[in-house]
Each structure stands twice: as C-alpha cells, then as structure tokens.
Design a protein around this motif. Structure first.
Motif, PDB file in Angstrom:
ATOM      1  N   LEU A  10       0.829  -1.208   0.000  1.00  0.00           N
ATOM      2  CA  LEU A  10       0.000   0.000   0.000  1.00  0.00           C
ATOM      3  C   LEU A  10       0.863   1.258   0.000  1.00  0.00           C
ATOM      4  CD1 LEU A  10      -2.733  -1.095   2.566  1.00  0.00           C
ATOM      5  CD2 LEU A  10      -2.932  -1.021   0.071  1.00  0.00           C
ATOM      6  N   ASN A  11       0.409   2.279  -0.741  1.00  0.00           N
ATOM      7  CA  ASN A  11       1.132   3.560  -0.814  1.00  0.00           C
ATOM      8  C   ASN A  11       0.120   4.680  -1.043  1.00  0.00           C
ATOM      9  OD1 ASN A  11       0.625   3.690  -3.720  1.00  0.00           O
ATOM     10  ND2 ASN A  11       2.247   2.135  -3.918  1.00  0.00           N
ATOM     11  N   ALA A  12       0.642   5.845  -1.361  1.00  0.00           N
ATOM     12  CA  ALA A  12      -0.224   7.023  -1.470  1.00  0.00           C
ATOM     13  C   ALA A  12      -1.283   6.899  -2.564  1.00  0.00           C
ATOM     14  CB  ALA A  12       0.625   8.267  -1.716  1.00  0.00           C
ATOM     15  N   THR A  13      -1.058   6.045  -3.535  1.00  0.00           N
ATOM     16  CA  THR A  13      -2.057   5.873  -4.599  1.00  0.00           C
ATOM     17  C   THR A  13      -3.309   5.156  -4.087  1.00  0.00           C
ATOM     18  OG1 THR A  13      -1.161   3.744  -5.350  1.00  0.00           O
ATOM     19  CG2 THR A  13      -0.206   5.753  -6.318  1.00  0.00           C
ATOM     20  N   HIS A  14      -3.217   4.548  -2.904  1.00  0.00           N
ATOM     21  CA  HIS A  14      -4.351   3.806  -2.358  1.00  0.00           C
ATOM     22  C   HIS A  14      -5.163   4.629  -1.354  1.00  0.00           C
ATOM     23  CE1 HIS A  14      -1.517   0.548  -3.614  1.00  0.00           C
ATOM     24  NE2 HIS A  14      -2.628  -0.044  -4.002  1.00  0.00           N
ATOM     25  N   ILE A  15      -4.816   5.898  -1.158  1.00  0.00           N
ATOM     26  CA  ILE A  15      -5.519   6.721  -0.168  1.00  0.00           C
ATOM     27  C   ILE A  15      -7.023   6.735  -0.464  1.00  0.00           C
ATOM     28  CG2 ILE A  15      -5.844   9.103   0.634  1.00  0.00           C
ATOM     29  CD1 ILE A  15      -2.798   9.427   0.513  1.00  0.00           C
ATOM     30  N   ASN A  16      -7.809   6.557   0.608  1.00  0.00           N
ATOM     31  CA  ASN A  16      -9.291   6.488   0.614  1.00  0.00           C
ATOM     32  C   ASN A  16      -9.813   5.114   0.224  1.00  0.00           C
ATOM     33  OD1 ASN A  16      -9.584   9.181   1.434  1.00  0.00           O
ATOM     34  ND2 ASN A  16      -9.441   9.910  -0.691  1.00  0.00           N
ATOM     35  N   ALA A  17      -8.896   4.163  -0.100  1.00  0.00           N
ATOM     36  CA  ALA A  17      -9.359   2.811  -0.448  1.00  0.00           C
ATOM     37  C   ALA A  17      -9.725   2.049   0.820  1.00  0.00           C
ATOM     38  CB  ALA A  17      -8.278   2.075  -1.223  1.00  0.00           C
ATOM     39  N   ALA A  18     -10.745   1.213   0.723  1.00  0.00           N
ATOM     40  CA  ALA A  18     -11.109   0.306   1.811  1.00  0.00           C
ATOM     41  C   ALA A  18     -10.287  -0.977   1.646  1.00  0.00           C
ATOM     42  CB  ALA A  18     -12.587  -0.004   1.764  1.00  0.00           C
ATOM     43  N   VAL A  19      -9.629  -1.381   2.716  1.00  0.00           N
ATOM     44  CA  VAL A  19      -8.732  -2.530   2.618  1.00  0.00           C
ATOM     45  C   VAL A  19      -8.944  -3.482   3.793  1.00  0.00           C
ATOM     46  CG1 VAL A  19      -6.949  -1.251   1.366  1.00  0.00           C
ATOM     47  CG2 VAL A  19      -6.869  -1.350   3.863  1.00  0.00           C
ATOM     48  N   THR A  20      -8.510  -4.718   3.581  1.00  0.00           N
ATOM     49  CA  THR A  20      -8.504  -5.731   4.638  1.00  0.00           C
ATOM     50  C   THR A  20      -7.093  -6.295   4.724  1.00  0.00           C
ATOM     51  OG1 THR A  20     -10.804  -6.315   4.148  1.00  0.00           O
ATOM     52  CG2 THR A  20      -9.514  -7.889   5.464  1.00  0.00           C
ATOM     53  N   LEU A  21      -6.503  -6.242   5.904  1.00  0.00           N
ATOM     54  CA  LEU A  21      -5.136  -6.711   6.097  1.00  0.00           C
ATOM     55  C   LEU A  21      -5.080  -7.750   7.214  1.00  0.00           C
ATOM     56  CD1 LEU A  21      -3.165  -3.309   6.042  1.00  0.00           C
ATOM     57  CD2 LEU A  21      -3.646  -4.833   4.112  1.00  0.00           C
ATOM     58  N   VAL A  22      -4.078  -8.619   7.138  1.00  0.00           N
ATOM     59  CA  VAL A  22      -3.830  -9.598   8.196  1.00  0.00           C
ATOM     60  C   VAL A  22      -2.335  -9.619   8.498  1.00  0.00           C
ATOM     61  CG1 VAL A  22      -5.787 -11.107   7.663  1.00  0.00           C
ATOM     62  CG2 VAL A  22      -3.616 -11.456   6.498  1.00  0.00           C
ATOM     63  N   GLY A  23      -1.994 -10.162   9.646  1.00  0.00           N
ATOM     64  CA  GLY A  23      -0.585 -10.306   9.975  1.00  0.00           C
ATOM     65  C   GLY A  23      -0.357 -10.421  11.463  1.00  0.00           C
ATOM     66  N   TRP A  24       0.906 -10.195  11.837  1.00  0.00           N
ATOM     67  CA  TRP A  24       1.332 -10.292  13.229  1.00  0.00           C
ATOM     68  C   TRP A  24       1.593  -8.891  13.772  1.00  0.00           C
ATOM     69  CZ3 TRP A  24       2.518 -13.745   9.483  1.00  0.00           C
ATOM     70  CH2 TRP A  24       2.334 -15.112   9.762  1.00  0.00           C
ATOM     71  N   VAL A  25       1.290  -8.684  15.033  1.00  0.00           N
ATOM     72  CA  VAL A  25       1.560  -7.398  15.663  1.00  0.00           C
ATOM     73  C   VAL A  25       3.059  -7.289  15.940  1.00  0.00           C
ATOM     74  CG1 VAL A  25       1.185  -5.960  17.703  1.00  0.00           C
ATOM     75  CG2 VAL A  25      -0.737  -7.228  16.690  1.00  0.00           C
ATOM     76  N   GLN A  26       3.727  -6.389  15.247  1.00  0.00           N
ATOM     77  CA  GLN A  26       5.152  -6.160  15.478  1.00  0.00           C
ATOM     78  C   GLN A  26       5.355  -5.376  16.773  1.00  0.00           C
ATOM     79  OE1 GLN A  26       7.770  -7.167  13.694  1.00  0.00           O
ATOM     80  NE2 GLN A  26       9.421  -5.949  14.584  1.00  0.00           N
ATOM     81  N   LYS A  27       4.601  -4.289  16.923  1.00  0.00           N
ATOM     82  CA  LYS A  27       4.638  -3.510  18.159  1.00  0.00           C
ATOM     83  C   LYS A  27       3.383  -2.662  18.245  1.00  0.00           C
ATOM     84  CE  LYS A  27       8.507  -1.458  17.179  1.00  0.00           C
ATOM     85  NZ  LYS A  27       9.702  -0.553  17.175  1.00  0.00           N
ATOM     86  N   SER A  28       3.057  -2.231  19.459  1.00  0.00           N
ATOM     87  CA  SER A  28       1.883  -1.402  19.692  1.00  0.00           C
ATOM     88  C   SER A  28       2.285  -0.234  20.583  1.00  0.00           C
ATOM     89  CB  SER A  28       0.778  -2.231  20.371  1.00  0.00           C
ATOM     90  OG  SER A  28      -0.357  -1.443  20.635  1.00  0.00           O
ATOM     91  N   LYS A  75      -9.970  -4.299   9.125  1.00  0.00           N
ATOM     92  CA  LYS A  75     -10.579  -3.635   7.975  1.00  0.00           C
ATOM     93  C   LYS A  75     -10.552  -2.143   8.254  1.00  0.00           C
ATOM     94  CE  LYS A  75     -13.570  -7.519   6.743  1.00  0.00           C
ATOM     95  NZ  LYS A  75     -14.958  -7.976   6.473  1.00  0.00           N
ATOM     96  N   GLY A  76     -10.317  -1.366   7.213  1.00  0.00           N
ATOM     97  CA  GLY A  76     -10.243   0.070   7.422  1.00  0.00           C
ATOM     98  C   GLY A  76     -10.006   0.814   6.129  1.00  0.00           C
ATOM     99  N   THR A  77      -9.648   2.086   6.287  1.00  0.00           N
ATOM    100  CA  THR A  77      -9.460   2.976   5.151  1.00  0.00           C
ATOM    101  C   THR A  77      -8.024   3.481   5.122  1.00  0.00           C
ATOM    102  OG1 THR A  77     -11.753   3.705   5.357  1.00  0.00           O
ATOM    103  CG2 THR A  77     -10.286   5.093   4.037  1.00  0.00           C
ATOM    104  N   VAL A  78      -7.433   3.505   3.941  1.00  0.00           N
ATOM    105  CA  VAL A  78      -6.085   4.028   3.782  1.00  0.00           C
ATOM    106  C   VAL A  78      -6.144   5.556   3.871  1.00  0.00           C
ATOM    107  CG1 VAL A  78      -4.055   4.167   2.293  1.00  0.00           C
ATOM    108  CG2 VAL A  78      -5.489   2.099   2.268  1.00  0.00           C
ATOM    109  N   ILE A  79      -5.350   6.122   4.796  1.00  0.00           N
ATOM    110  CA  ILE A  79      -5.285   7.580   4.937  1.00  0.00           C
ATOM    111  C   ILE A  79      -3.830   8.029   4.865  1.00  0.00           C
ATOM    112  CG2 ILE A  79      -7.402   7.681   6.301  1.00  0.00           C
ATOM    113  CD1 ILE A  79      -5.669   8.056   8.801  1.00  0.00           C
ATOM    114  N   GLU A  80      -3.646   9.331   4.620  1.00  0.00           N
ATOM    115  CA  GLU A  80      -2.283   9.862   4.555  1.00  0.00           C
ATOM    116  C   GLU A  80      -1.690   9.929   5.959  1.00  0.00           C
ATOM    117  OE1 GLU A  80       0.218  13.631   2.626  1.00  0.00           O
ATOM    118  OE2 GLU A  80      -1.985  13.619   2.620  1.00  0.00           O
ATOM    119  N   ARG A  81      -0.473   9.533   6.058  1.00  0.00           N
ATOM    120  CA  ARG A  81       0.209   9.521   7.350  1.00  0.00           C
ATOM    121  C   ARG A  81       0.782  10.901   7.639  1.00  0.00           C
ATOM    122  NH1 ARG A  81       4.335   4.581   8.825  1.00  0.00           N
ATOM    123  NH2 ARG A  81       5.365   5.490  10.659  1.00  0.00           N
TER     124      ARG A  81
END
Length: 582
Positions: A10-28, A75-81
């Motif tokens: 994912l990068n800036a071209t995906h801003i406002n896209a709805a996405v679903t991601l999975v994985g491991w928590v690296q840190k919180s 699940k969520g929305t891609v936003i600018e960091r």
C-alpha cells in the motif's frame, strides 16, 4: 477472503481505499487517546491507527489488548500519514481501522522478532519458527528460492530434464558413513539414505536421458562444522556424449547467469589451475583469489646458511602481506601466537619487514644479510612497505599452515569482500590417494571417476601418478561444486574397484547393477554437483550456511526444536527386529 492487500504494497495511490489486512503485531504504542500498531507479514509492515474520536469504542478497547505477535485481521481505510517514514515502502500511509478481529493470541516471544534480536543462537534454533519471522532469516530463505528458480530456468532452457531419484537405496562402503534405515518387511536388512544420486544419474545416462539435473537432498553421517549439515542439498547434474570442456562451459555459464541475475555482477574470467599448482601456490585446493599473497618457495635462498631450523626443513616458504611493514612487534607476536595454536600447529614463524627505504629488518638478521633478504623479497613478490612471513617444516603440513595464515591475514586486512566474486576451476586432481592406515588406495573423488586418457597407460604400473578427469569449481575460497568424466566401460570400472581393494565378489555385490548396465551400451558421460546450501550462502555474502536452511541442525547434528534424534518406542524396535544393548 482474509486480506485484500499484503503489508508491503500500500502507498499514497491507495488513499481512501477500503482494505482488509492480516498479519502479526510487530509492536503497539498506546498514547491513551490514540493507538498505533505495526502490522507485519512476509511482505512488509503497515501502520494501523486506532483513534478514540474516529474508531468505534468497542474496536478501540479491543486494540488495547493487543500484544506482540498476536495474529489479527483489520478492515479500514487508507489515509495519509502525518509523520511519514521514508525508510518504509508503506511509510506515506496508515490504516484507520474500523474493524478488528483477533485471529489468535500469542505468548510473549522468548526473543525480540526484529532484525537485531536479543536472542542467542541456541534459543533461536529452539524457536526457529519465530526466528523465520525476522527479516534476515526470511530474506535468506527467499534468496535461496530465487537461486533455485534461476538454476531450474537456466538448465531447463538448455534441455536438461529434472528427474527424481530414490532416497531409500543400498549402502556402499566408499565415502562418508551412511545413514541407515531398517526395513520392517525384510528382517535384518537395511536401506541407506543417499550421499549423492551418483549411480542413479549414471544409469539415467545409460537410459538415454542425455541431460539430467535434480535439486536433491543428500545425507552424510560425518563430523559436523558450521558450514556442514548431516542433510544437505545438491544441484546434481549429468550429461551424456560430453568431454570435460563441455561440462566446464555449461557450468561456467550457470555461475555467470546466477551472478548476473542475482547480484548484477558480470564475471568474464574463470581461471583454470591444476591441483598441483593450487597446492604449491596457495597451500590448498580451493584457493581464494580475490587477493594475492601467493606462496614463494625459499629453499634455494634460505637454506645452507647458519640457521639450522631452515636447513633441516623439507620446505621453507613465505608470503608477502602488502602494506603491512608498519605492524608493531605486538601485532607480529600475536600472529606468531596465532600460527602456534593447535588448530594451525606451526612451531614458530620468521618475519622480514621491507622498509620504505629499500632496507630489510628481520627476526633472523644474525643469520642473513641484506642481499639474502632481498632474494626472499624477490621470491615472494614483496615490495617496499610489505612484510614477509615465513614458515618451514614438512612440505604438506607447512603449506597447510601458511594457507591458514594467508586467509587469516586477508580477513584482518579486509581483503575478503563478500560482494566481490572470484571463481576458478581446479583440474587434474590425482585419481587415487594412498592411505597408510588401511594400506590401500582411496578414490580422491569417487570410484566412478575416469582417469585422464593420456594417463591410462600408468594405471597398471604407477597408479599413484594417474590424474583424474575431474574438476572442482571454487568461489571465494570455497569449493561450491565438483565433478568428473565417469568411467563407462565395465573392464575399466572393474580395474578401478580392484585398485581400491575390492575383491571381484565385493565389487559385484555392491555395484554389479552398474557394471551390468555398462554392457548395454553406456555412452561416454560426466557431470557435476553444486552444493546449493554453500552456493546460496556465498552469493548471499555469508560464510556459513545455517541461515539459508529453513530448519537446520546444530553443530552436534541435533534439531533442538523438535528434539531429534530421539529414542523410539520399544514396539517399533521389535517390529524392526532391533534389540538395543546399551
């Protein structure tokens, strides 16, 4: 579906896209009103954000419970960091989470799952499945995959056919010790795991397969080192109707292809040196030629003086370490202590400093004048500013000691750059070597290696002088592959077995199937096997192979993760007709 994207894409071209991601928590990171979570998978890391103002309350509360290595789906929305991270491919964006599913919780890992970990080797081996999550190990395994794919592509494009050969075979007395497998259906009889597919690939040539290869597991029950495993992988190849030159050209091409495709490096020259030249010039048959320091023999210029140590030696030999005349006496004494270690075994060492003003200062000035030392410099190729190190004693032992010193000096001087690649071929090995303990010859490579045609006349009268039609490829001081033109004539193969101490009955019992096959039109053939583990490690810039193997054994040959080898149930032993007397 579990995910719409991976965590590295994912990068800036995906801003406002709805996405679903999975994985491991690296840190919180919990700031009270806002929680950031780094979500990791094989492909990278994506930052998640849980905002007290914008995130559902139940989701926000659940996010507080996340621990390291929890497996989650969001699940969520891609936003600018707001605070971008140029070091991450996903550093321009983050995911404003609207839904959080905890797929599995996790205990606190015994070491940190980061590039620089606090876990020692033993603990990481025990929890290897966690170690694989770290980038250095993961990337090493991905690199191994790329090497294997390029090998398959290159060989397949040259009409090689990949053929699988058996893992349960017959034990043979040559080579290293076999791992044996008892047969339940055949009481008192055993299979062996293959040390290589040697005889099978020769039989494939008899069968007309013409060009064979296999990326294959092999097994040797031998003493272990950091770069050796009881099970290892070979790129195993064989070709029919070929001479040595054909095989060298094909596998020079493969090596060039791998270096170009994987490292972006063009290599033109593959020097060819004889076994005798390698020993005389470098002290071993797998020389590292990324640097000089070639041996200079000094018998003619160092003996017949008043220095008894040299006069009584079979060989006096030295190397010139470039730009090292500035070594202090403390540094030189440390090197002398290094060569005296039991692992090297030298009794002492002489040195000569080649001063910038053209004079010489040595540890044996009372025995040798400036003209003598100038001759030493000439023999070793030393120049002003260099230092010459000299060892003496029995020829073979002294060459081995000086070879070890040469490599140690190169390491200390930074001459062994892992991103520089210097391949070469070593050819014209002895066919046989005499073993004093057993009082018979042993095959230098294996008993199926053909003699050089021009040496065939010596096989009856002076077998020790016969050269093998064999070759090794060496890369950066490591043998990465070796092979030979094979014997394809039954009579010559029988003679070879006889030289190796086999009776006619033993040869028939062990290898009758192969000699019988030779009577049905065996073509001239030869081949080569690369050690894939070592090749991948060297291409990856490492000296040891362990990180390039998914689940390696330790230096004792144990898998500490699954605790193997281990005892087996007594009922299994009974079924196999095995009784243990411990």
């Amino acid at each position: 579906m579990y995910r719409s994207h991976n965590n590295g894409e994912l990068n800036a071209t995906h801003i406002n896209a709805a996405v679903t991601l999975v994985g491991w928590v690296q840190k919180s990171r919990n700031k009270g009103f806002m929680i950031w979570v780094d979500l990791r998978d094989r492909y990278g890391i994506t930052q998640l954000i849980f905002d007290e103002q914008r995130t559902d309350k139940a989701v926000f509360e659940k996010a507080k419970s996340l621990g390291r290595e929890f497996v989650i789906q969001v699940k969520g929305t891609v936003i600018e960091r707001e605070s971008k991270n140029a070091n991450m491919t996903t550093g321009d964006i983050e995911i404003l989470v609207s839904e959080l599913n905890i797929l599995n919780t996790a205990l606190t890992p015994p070491f940190t799952i980061e590039d620089e970990t606090d876990g020692g080797e033993d603990i990481r081996m025990k929890y290897r499945y966690l170690d694989i999550r770290r980038n250095p190990v993961k990337n090493s395994l991905l690199f191994r995959h790329k090497v294997a794919m390029e090998v398959r592509k290159y060989l397949s494009d040259l009409d090689f056919c990949e053929v699988e050969t058996p893992y349960l075979i017959k034990s043979t007395p040559e080579g290293a010790r076999d791992f044996v497998v008892p047969s339940r259906m055949n009481s008192g009889q055993f299979y062996a795991l293959p040390q290589s597919p040697q005889t099978f690939k020769q039989l494939l040539m008899v069968g007309g397969m013409d060009k064979y290869f296999q990326i294959v597991k092999c097994f040797r029950d031998e003493d272990l080192r950091a770069d050796r495993q009881p099970e290892f992988t070979q790129i195993d190849c064989e070709m029919a109707f070929v001479e040595q030159e054909d095989i060298l050209n094909v596998f020079e091409g493969l090596t060039r292809h791998l270096l170009k495709e994987l490292k972006g490096i063009e290599v033109d020259k593959f020097p060819r040196i004889t076994y005798d030249y390698a020993l005389k010039t470098y002290g071993n048959d797998k020389p590292d030629i990324r640097f000089g320091m070639e041996f200079g023999e000094l018998n003619s210029v160092a003996q017949n003086k008043d220095f008894g140590v040299f006069n009584s030696a079979e060989l006096v030999v030295g190397i010139a370490a470039p730009n090292c005349a500035s070594f202090t006496r403390k540094e030189i004494d440390a090197l002398i202590d290094w060569v005296k270690r039991p692992q090297v075994g030298a009794s002492g060492m002489v040195y000569v400093k080649c001063e910038e003003d053209g004079t010489y200062k040595s540890s044996v000035d009372k025995f040798y004048d400036q003209d003598d030392l100038a001759n030493w410099a000439k023999a070793t190729g030393a120049k002003a500013g260099d230092i010459i190190f000299v060892l003496s004693g029995p020829a073979d032992k002294t060459r081995t000691q000086l070879s070890a010193l040469r490599m140690e000096l190169a390491t200390r001087m930074g001459l062994r750059n892992p991103e520089v690649f210097a391949p070469l071929w070593v050819v014209d090995f002895p066919l046989l070597e005499w073993d004093e303990e057993s009082g018979r010859y042993h095959a230098m490579h294996h008993p199926f290696t053909s003699p050089k045609p021009e040496d065939m006349k010596l096989i009856e009268t002076e077998p020790g002088k016969v050269r093998a039609n064999a070759y090794d490829m060496v890369l950066n001081g490591n043998e990465i592959g070796g092979g030979s033109i094979r014997i394809h004539d039954k009579d010559l193969q029988s003679r070879m077995f006889s030289l190796l101490g086999f009776s006619a009955e033993q040869a028939e019992d062990q290898f009758g199937f192969l000699m019988n096959a030779f009577q049905f039109g065996a073509p001239p053939h030869g081949g080569l096997a690369f050690g894939l583990d070592r090749l991948v490690a060297i291409l990856g810039g490492q000296e040891t192979i362990r990180d390039f193997i998914a689940f390696p054994k330790n230096n004792s040959g144990r898998d500490v993760m699954i605790d193997a080898p281990s005892a087996i149930d007594e009922n299994q032993l009974k079924e196999l007709f095995i009784k243990l007397d411990l």
